[in-house]
Write a protein that holds these residues in place. Structure first.
Motif, mmCIF file in Angstrom:
data_model
loop_
_atom_site.group_PDB
_atom_site.id
_atom_site.type_symbol
_atom_site.label_atom_id
_atom_site.label_comp_id
_atom_site.label_asym_id
_atom_site.label_seq_id
_atom_site.Cartn_x
_atom_site.Cartn_y
_atom_site.Cartn_z
ATOM 1 N N GLY A 239 0.777 -1.233 0.000
ATOM 2 C CA GLY A 239 0.000 0.000 0.000
ATOM 3 C C GLY A 239 0.806 1.279 0.000
ATOM 4 N N GLN A 240 2.104 1.196 -0.236
ATOM 5 C CA GLN A 240 2.958 2.370 -0.097
ATOM 6 C C GLN A 240 3.188 3.124 -1.406
ATOM 7 O OE1 GLN A 240 4.155 3.739 2.571
ATOM 8 N NE2 GLN A 240 3.980 2.239 4.208
ATOM 9 N N HIS A 241 2.459 2.771 -2.458
ATOM 10 C CA HIS A 241 2.573 3.503 -3.720
ATOM 11 C C HIS A 241 2.014 4.922 -3.557
ATOM 12 C CE1 HIS A 241 2.531 -0.758 -4.628
ATOM 13 N NE2 HIS A 241 2.768 -0.567 -5.898
ATOM 14 N N SER A 242 2.415 5.809 -4.425
ATOM 15 C CA SER A 242 1.867 7.164 -4.418
ATOM 16 C C SER A 242 0.415 7.150 -4.888
ATOM 17 C CB SER A 242 2.687 8.072 -5.336
ATOM 18 O OG SER A 242 2.455 7.713 -6.693
ATOM 19 N N HIS A 243 -0.310 8.228 -4.571
ATOM 20 C CA HIS A 243 -1.690 8.364 -5.046
ATOM 21 C C HIS A 243 -1.765 8.170 -6.556
ATOM 22 C CE1 HIS A 243 -3.433 10.958 -1.537
ATOM 23 N NE2 HIS A 243 -2.533 10.101 -1.102
ATOM 24 N N VAL B 219 -5.213 11.866 4.255
ATOM 25 C CA VAL B 219 -4.414 11.385 3.128
ATOM 26 C C VAL B 219 -4.945 10.043 2.647
ATOM 27 C CG1 VAL B 219 -2.118 10.658 2.385
ATOM 28 C CG2 VAL B 219 -2.371 12.635 3.893
ATOM 29 N N VAL B 220 -5.235 9.155 3.585
ATOM 30 C CA VAL B 220 -5.792 7.842 3.232
ATOM 31 C C VAL B 220 -7.120 8.015 2.513
ATOM 32 C CG1 VAL B 220 -6.655 5.664 4.164
ATOM 33 C CG2 VAL B 220 -4.622 6.731 5.170
ATOM 34 N N ARG B 221 -7.969 8.853 3.045
ATOM 35 C CA ARG B 221 -9.293 9.087 2.462
ATOM 36 C C ARG B 221 -9.175 9.676 1.054
ATOM 37 N NH1 ARG B 221 -10.947 11.513 6.418
ATOM 38 N NH2 ARG B 221 -10.470 13.647 5.825
ATOM 39 N N ALA B 222 -8.305 10.643 0.875
ATOM 40 C CA ALA B 222 -8.148 11.292 -0.428
ATOM 41 C C ALA B 222 -7.619 10.313 -1.465
ATOM 42 C CB ALA B 222 -7.211 12.492 -0.309
ATOM 43 N N GLU B 223 -6.670 9.487 -1.059
ATOM 44 C CA GLU B 223 -6.109 8.490 -1.976
ATOM 45 C C GLU B 223 -7.186 7.529 -2.463
ATOM 46 O OE1 GLU B 223 -2.207 6.390 -1.212
ATOM 47 O OE2 GLU B 223 -3.608 4.828 -0.596
ATOM 48 N N LEU B 224 -8.005 7.050 -1.534
ATOM 49 C CA LEU B 224 -9.075 6.119 -1.900
ATOM 50 C C LEU B 224 -10.114 6.796 -2.785
ATOM 51 C CD1 LEU B 224 -9.617 4.314 1.523
ATOM 52 C CD2 LEU B 224 -8.334 3.469 -0.456
ATOM 53 N N ALA B 225 -10.496 8.007 -2.423
ATOM 54 C CA ALA B 225 -11.508 8.721 -3.184
ATOM 55 C C ALA B 225 -11.042 8.985 -4.614
ATOM 56 C CB ALA B 225 -11.860 10.040 -2.491
ATOM 57 N N GLU B 226 -9.760 9.272 -4.753
ATOM 58 C CA GLU B 226 -9.198 9.529 -6.079
ATOM 59 C C GLU B 226 -9.327 8.299 -6.970
ATOM 60 O OE1 GLU B 226 -4.792 10.771 -7.631
ATOM 61 O OE2 GLU B 226 -5.538 11.778 -5.840
ATOM 62 N N LEU B 227 -9.055 7.131 -6.411
ATOM 63 C CA LEU B 227 -9.171 5.903 -7.184
ATOM 64 C C LEU B 227 -10.624 5.580 -7.496
ATOM 65 C CD1 LEU B 227 -8.054 3.335 -8.473
ATOM 66 C CD2 LEU B 227 -8.035 2.294 -6.197
#
Length: 211
Positions: free
Chosen positions: A66-70, A104-112
């Motif tokens: 899970g350590q990849h960039s957004h 940060v976690v939330r934004a990453e998921l939402a972006e995907l």
């Protein structure tokens, strides 16, 4: 639960580092024969979609740590969808969560989730999290409009537990994965509230169904 009821709830999985194209075809053949879904490496999606167009294909994003960039996670997910994936299982950034960077976690998921028109399941890696962290991770998944949460990658020191499934299903549908090897294991997770089972032992699970 009979075999025909259980089979569509199983994502028959092959995700190890030594997975060969032949291994993927075997899993696809078994999934097709028994009526299961398949969860395969992202590098195999295009070939798998062509080989078994009737099998529901899940693949992984940001796997296994899970350590990849957004941006990399988003592009990986979009690429998999365009190649023929029907569902995505994305690993959260556990380190960011444990650092308190829930935004940060939330934004990453939402972006995907926003980038693809297919269901996104969020892998929490529950073996590494406290109950409070599991709840925060679930809240991030809900806020991102994810379809499901998933317990484990299968690469931590343990996989799904009944307690974890019971906690996670307070938030979203749950895919229980990791260490589920028998019919009894699968039924225990479903009775705890799981909606899907992820397992490399899909055939063994179904062969163990009562006659």
């Amino acid at each position: 639960m009979d075999r025909s009821e259980l089979a569509p709830l199983i994502d028959h999985t092959v995700l190890g580092p030594e997975t060969t194209p032949a291994d993927v075809r075997t899993v696809l053949d078994e999934a097709r024969e028994y009526g299961m879904n398949a969860c395969i490496p992202p590098s195999a999606v295009a070939e798998a979609a062509d080989y078994a167009p009737d099998v529901t294909l899940a693949t992984v994003v940001g796997f296994p740590h899970g350590q990849h960039s957004h941006e990399i996670k988003r592009r990986e997910g979009v690429t998999a969808w365009q190649a023929g994936a029907d569902e995505l299982d994305v690993v959260i950034n556990v380190g960011r969560l444990q650092a308190g960077e829930d935004d940060v976690v939330r934004a990453e998921l939402a972006e995907l989730v926003a980038a693809v028109p297919i269901p996104v399941k969020v892998i929490l890696e529950t073996a590494l999290l406290s109950d409070e962290e599991k709840r925060r991770a679930c809240e991030a998944a809900v806020a991102a409009d994810a379809a499901m949460v998933k317990t484990s990658t299968g690469f931590a020191n343990r996989g799904a537990t009944v307690d974890d499934v019971e906690l996670l299903c307070e938030y979203l549908p749950v895919k229980a994965s990791g260490g589920i090897r028998s019919y009894d294991d699968a039924v225990a997770m479903l009775e705890a509230g799981a909606d899907r089972i992820g397992a490399s032992s899909g055939v063994d699970i179904l062969e163990g169904t009562p006659e």
